[in-house]
Enzyme design. Structure first.
Site, PDB file in Angstrom:
ATOM      1  N   ASP A 282       0.834  -1.217   0.000  1.00  0.00           N
ATOM      2  CA  ASP A 282       0.000   0.000   0.000  1.00  0.00           C
ATOM      3  C   ASP A 282       0.866   1.264   0.000  1.00  0.00           C
ATOM      4  O   ASP A 282       0.690   2.153  -0.822  1.00  0.00           O
ATOM      5  CB  ASP A 282      -0.829   0.067   1.300  1.00  0.00           C
ATOM      6  CG  ASP A 282      -2.186  -0.580   1.181  1.00  0.00           C
ATOM      7  OD1 ASP A 282      -2.777  -0.527   0.092  1.00  0.00           O
ATOM      8  OD2 ASP A 282      -2.665  -1.119   2.197  1.00  0.00           O
TER       9      ASP A 282
ATOM     10  N   GLU B 193      -5.375   7.312  -0.285  1.00  0.00           N
ATOM     11  CA  GLU B 193      -5.920   6.614   0.887  1.00  0.00           C
ATOM     12  C   GLU B 193      -4.945   6.608   2.076  1.00  0.00           C
ATOM     13  O   GLU B 193      -5.368   6.730   3.218  1.00  0.00           O
ATOM     14  CB  GLU B 193      -6.264   5.162   0.522  1.00  0.00           C
ATOM     15  CG  GLU B 193      -6.818   4.409   1.724  1.00  0.00           C
ATOM     16  CD  GLU B 193      -7.232   2.978   1.451  1.00  0.00           C
ATOM     17  OE1 GLU B 193      -7.023   2.484   0.338  1.00  0.00           O
ATOM     18  OE2 GLU B 193      -7.771   2.359   2.376  1.00  0.00           O
TER      19      GLU B 193
ATOM     20  N   ASP C 192      -6.175   5.091  -4.959  1.00  0.00           N
ATOM     21  CA  ASP C 192      -6.239   3.945  -4.054  1.00  0.00           C
ATOM     22  C   ASP C 192      -5.086   3.034  -4.475  1.00  0.00           C
ATOM     23  O   ASP C 192      -5.150   2.375  -5.513  1.00  0.00           O
ATOM     24  CB  ASP C 192      -7.584   3.219  -4.191  1.00  0.00           C
ATOM     25  CG  ASP C 192      -7.810   2.250  -3.046  1.00  0.00           C
ATOM     26  OD1 ASP C 192      -6.812   1.825  -2.436  1.00  0.00           O
ATOM     27  OD2 ASP C 192      -8.984   1.933  -2.772  1.00  0.00           O
TER      28      ASP C 192
ATOM     29  N   ILE D  94      -3.830   0.233  -3.309  1.00  0.00           N
ATOM     30  CA  ILE D  94      -4.354  -1.143  -3.474  1.00  0.00           C
ATOM     31  C   ILE D  94      -5.796  -1.109  -3.029  1.00  0.00           C
ATOM     32  O   ILE D  94      -6.090  -0.899  -1.848  1.00  0.00           O
ATOM     33  CB  ILE D  94      -3.633  -2.185  -2.599  1.00  0.00           C
ATOM     34  CG1 ILE D  94      -2.169  -2.300  -2.988  1.00  0.00           C
ATOM     35  CG2 ILE D  94      -4.317  -3.546  -2.755  1.00  0.00           C
ATOM     36  CD1 ILE D  94      -1.462  -3.468  -2.310  1.00  0.00           C
ATOM     37  N   ASP D  95      -6.692  -1.269  -3.968  1.00  0.00           N
ATOM     38  CA  ASP D  95      -8.104  -1.406  -3.622  1.00  0.00           C
ATOM     39  C   ASP D  95      -8.395  -2.906  -3.579  1.00  0.00           C
ATOM     40  O   ASP D  95      -7.963  -3.647  -4.473  1.00  0.00           O
ATOM     41  CB  ASP D  95      -8.964  -0.716  -4.682  1.00  0.00           C
ATOM     42  CG  ASP D  95     -10.429  -0.761  -4.318  1.00  0.00           C
ATOM     43  OD1 ASP D  95     -10.752  -0.605  -3.123  1.00  0.00           O
ATOM     44  OD2 ASP D  95     -11.250  -0.966  -5.234  1.00  0.00           O
TER      45      ASP D  95
ATOM     46  N   THR E 197      -7.753  -4.808  -0.509  1.00  0.00           N
ATOM     47  CA  THR E 197      -6.591  -5.340   0.223  1.00  0.00           C
ATOM     48  C   THR E 197      -6.812  -6.802   0.620  1.00  0.00           C
ATOM     49  O   THR E 197      -5.886  -7.596   0.602  1.00  0.00           O
ATOM     50  CB  THR E 197      -6.319  -4.503   1.494  1.00  0.00           C
ATOM     51  OG1 THR E 197      -7.550  -4.266   2.164  1.00  0.00           O
ATOM     52  CG2 THR E 197      -5.720  -3.173   1.149  1.00  0.00           C
TER      53      THR E 197
ATOM     54  N   ASP F 280     -12.296   4.884  -3.785  1.00  0.00           N
ATOM     55  CA  ASP F 280     -12.869   3.553  -4.026  1.00  0.00           C
ATOM     56  C   ASP F 280     -13.802   3.534  -5.240  1.00  0.00           C
ATOM     57  O   ASP F 280     -14.284   2.454  -5.630  1.00  0.00           O
ATOM     58  CB  ASP F 280     -13.656   3.077  -2.796  1.00  0.00           C
ATOM     59  CG  ASP F 280     -12.751   2.490  -1.721  1.00  0.00           C
ATOM     60  OD1 ASP F 280     -11.678   1.959  -2.065  1.00  0.00           O
ATOM     61  OD2 ASP F 280     -13.109   2.570  -0.529  1.00  0.00           O
TER      62      ASP F 280
HETATM   63  N1  A3P Z   1     -18.277  -0.642   5.966  1.00  0.00           N
HETATM   64  C1  A3P Z   1     -17.864  -0.490   4.722  1.00  0.00           C
HETATM   65  N2  A3P Z   1     -18.762  -0.354   3.717  1.00  0.00           N
HETATM   66  C2  A3P Z   1     -18.347  -0.229   2.435  1.00  0.00           C
HETATM   67  N3  A3P Z   1     -17.039  -0.213   2.062  1.00  0.00           N
HETATM   68  C3  A3P Z   1     -16.105  -0.346   3.009  1.00  0.00           C
HETATM   69  C4  A3P Z   1     -16.465  -0.494   4.372  1.00  0.00           C
HETATM   70  N4  A3P Z   1     -15.304  -0.620   5.083  1.00  0.00           N
HETATM   71  C5  A3P Z   1     -14.293  -0.530   4.195  1.00  0.00           C
HETATM   72  N5  A3P Z   1     -14.757  -0.361   2.941  1.00  0.00           N
HETATM   73  C6  A3P Z   1     -14.014  -0.175   1.701  1.00  0.00           C
HETATM   74  O1  A3P Z   1     -14.195  -1.289   0.857  1.00  0.00           O
HETATM   75  C7  A3P Z   1     -13.081  -1.313  -0.007  1.00  0.00           C
HETATM   76  C8  A3P Z   1     -12.980  -2.636  -0.702  1.00  0.00           C
HETATM   77  O2  A3P Z   1     -14.130  -2.800  -1.468  1.00  0.00           O
HETATM   78  P1  A3P Z   1     -14.583  -4.218  -2.015  1.00  0.00           P
HETATM   79  O3  A3P Z   1     -15.322  -4.906  -0.939  1.00  0.00           O
HETATM   80  O4  A3P Z   1     -15.446  -3.825  -3.186  1.00  0.00           O
HETATM   81  O5  A3P Z   1     -13.339  -4.943  -2.419  1.00  0.00           O
HETATM   82  C9  A3P Z   1     -11.925  -1.011   0.908  1.00  0.00           C
HETATM   83  O6  A3P Z   1     -10.883  -0.500   0.137  1.00  0.00           O
HETATM   84  P2  A3P Z   1      -9.362  -0.948   0.460  1.00  0.00           P
HETATM   85  O7  A3P Z   1      -9.258  -2.402   0.218  1.00  0.00           O
HETATM   86  O8  A3P Z   1      -8.619  -0.101  -0.499  1.00  0.00           O
HETATM   87  O9  A3P Z   1      -9.101  -0.555   1.887  1.00  0.00           O
HETATM   88  C10 A3P Z   1     -12.516  -0.005   1.894  1.00  0.00           C
HETATM   89  O10 A3P Z   1     -12.194   1.340   1.597  1.00  0.00           O
HETATM   90 MG    MG Z   2     -10.200   0.831  -1.614  1.00  0.00          MG
HETATM   91 MG    MG Z   3      -8.053   0.469   3.098  1.00  0.00          MG
HETATM   92 MG    MG Z   4      -6.732   0.661  -0.554  1.00  0.00          MG
END
Ligand code: A3P
Ligand code: MG
Ligand code: MG
Ligand code: MG
Length: 368
Positions: free
Chosen positions: A77, A100, A156, A158-159, A161, A305
């Protein structure tokens, strides 16, 4: 200018020239909009994707997975954010960035071990040597507050993670916002199959869209700059649609999506996938609907995101809104505080999807 960026810009001009020459009424070749931004963003996302893949290959072991040790993703990240921000700073020194991550955990004695790893990683990925202070400074260029005026990037690094750690889908996502609207988006998906019908075939897709110019996909790290247009599916009957959603039920309610699918008469199982790869799946017609249904009513979605994925689906002919049908508002700072949830879909099924989402959420309120 880095050779990769010059090549991207040349390819862009020749693509446009080809289009113009086949158009009977064309008199001149329009200069591509945001051509330098597009080429720099592709270069930055490709370099950051390499950083992530290298970290995965070196650091994600069975041990880190079973111990739920998040340190590999943390290193990746920070490294990916430093690489993208350093490249943006070199080419667009006046552009602020909403990223992020921040460098807090890398500072001081406590952060030394992680900092050393990140600095080494970044120096292996960029052309110039960066000191530890320069790496921390690059990460912290991502602290901009965002807003409705001027231009800024959102990143972002790494989206998804959780998907990264599982060796599944994740994405490096970068977008340019001007006066509160997304104008350019790039999503690098190192683990996404190039051809969705060949899930075990070659992987690594980069999706890119500039406002008004359509959406394209290309191979991540491809030796050539060949790009192919992406279009959403032409499905008109929601019963024939397929939908995708988060793997993590804490990010999007799987129970609500099952009810929505029931209302729409969808019989196919949802495809669960981490990251903005879901937007790419809708943009290239592998899925018809992406549902992100609020679990925790107070959660504010983050602009990084959604910004890149949002323009990619729009430019591929699809539609994106929140669960009430309102457009996502990227002008309100670092979060989408005026929106709840997300629905992205091809044009043929979007209205039906929104109607089913509204009904399901209204029923839920009544029974609560
Ligand atoms: N309660 C929540 N509701 C929706 N999204 C959330 C959440 N908590 C974290 N996230 C976000 O969901 C992203 C991942 O989305 P997905 O589920 O589509 O893979 C995360 O990005 P990161 O992985 O960059 O932290 C984070 O920002
Ligand atoms: Mg993300
Ligand atoms: Mg994150
Ligand atoms: Mg991320």
């Amino acid at each position: 200018m880095a050779p990769g960026i010059a090549a991207c810009m040349r390819a862009r001009r020749s693509y446009r020239a080809g289009t113009a020459l086949t158009a009977a009424m064309a008199h001149s070749v329009r200069v591509a909009h945001l051509a330098k931004e597009r080429a720099v963003a592709i270069e930055a996302v490709e370099r950051a994707s390499r950083v992530c893949t290298a970290v995965f290959q070196r650091l994600v072991t069975e041990e880190t997975l079973t111990k739920k040790d998040k340190s590999p993703v943390t290193v990746a990240d920070f490294g990916a954010q430093a690489v993208v921000n350093a490249i943006l700073e070199r080419h667009f020194p006046d552009d602020p960035i909403v990223g992020e991550e921040d460098s807090k955990d890398l500072r001081g004695e406590d952060g030394r071990a992680l900092r050393d790893k990140v600095v080494d990683l970044v120096n292996a990925a960029v052309d110039q040597t960066m000191s530890a202070d320069e790496v921390l400074g690059a990460i912290d260029r991502g602290q901009y507050a965002g807003g409705a005026t001027g231009r800024h990037w959102t990143l972002d690094p790494i989206d998804g993670t959780k998907g990264f750690l599982r060796g599944e889908q994740f994405a490096v996502c970068l977008a340019l916002i001007v006066d509160g609207k997304v104008r350019l988006g790039v999503v690098g998906c190192p683990n996404l199959p190039v051809d969705a019908s060949q899930p075990l075939g070659d992987r690594g897709v980069l999706a890119v869209a500039v406002e008004g110019e359509g959406a394209f996909q290309r191979r991540l790290h491809a030796p050539s700059d060949l790009e192919t247009p992406m279009r959403v599916s032409a499905v008109a009957d929601p019963r024939d649609a397929s939908f995708c959603e988060s793997v993590e039920s804490g990010h999007s309610s799987h129970g609500d999506s099952a009810k929505i699918a029931g209302l729409l008469g969808i019989h196919r199982e949802s495809a669960r996938m981490d990251s903005q790869c879901k937007y790419v799946a809708v943009a290239r017609g592998n899925a018809d609907i992406y549902l992100r249904l609020p679990v925790d009513g107070s959660y504010e979605e983050k602009i990084w995101d959604h910004a890149a994925g949002n323009i990619i689906v729009h430019e591929a002919g699809g539609r994106v809104s929140d669960v009430s049908g309102a457009a996502l508002d990227f002008s309100a700072g670092r979060t989408l505080k005026h929106n709840k949830g997300v629905v992205a879909a091809s044009g043929g099924v979007f209205d039906a999807a929104i109607a089913a989402v509204k009904q399901t959420l209204a029923d839920k309120l009544q029974t609560a």
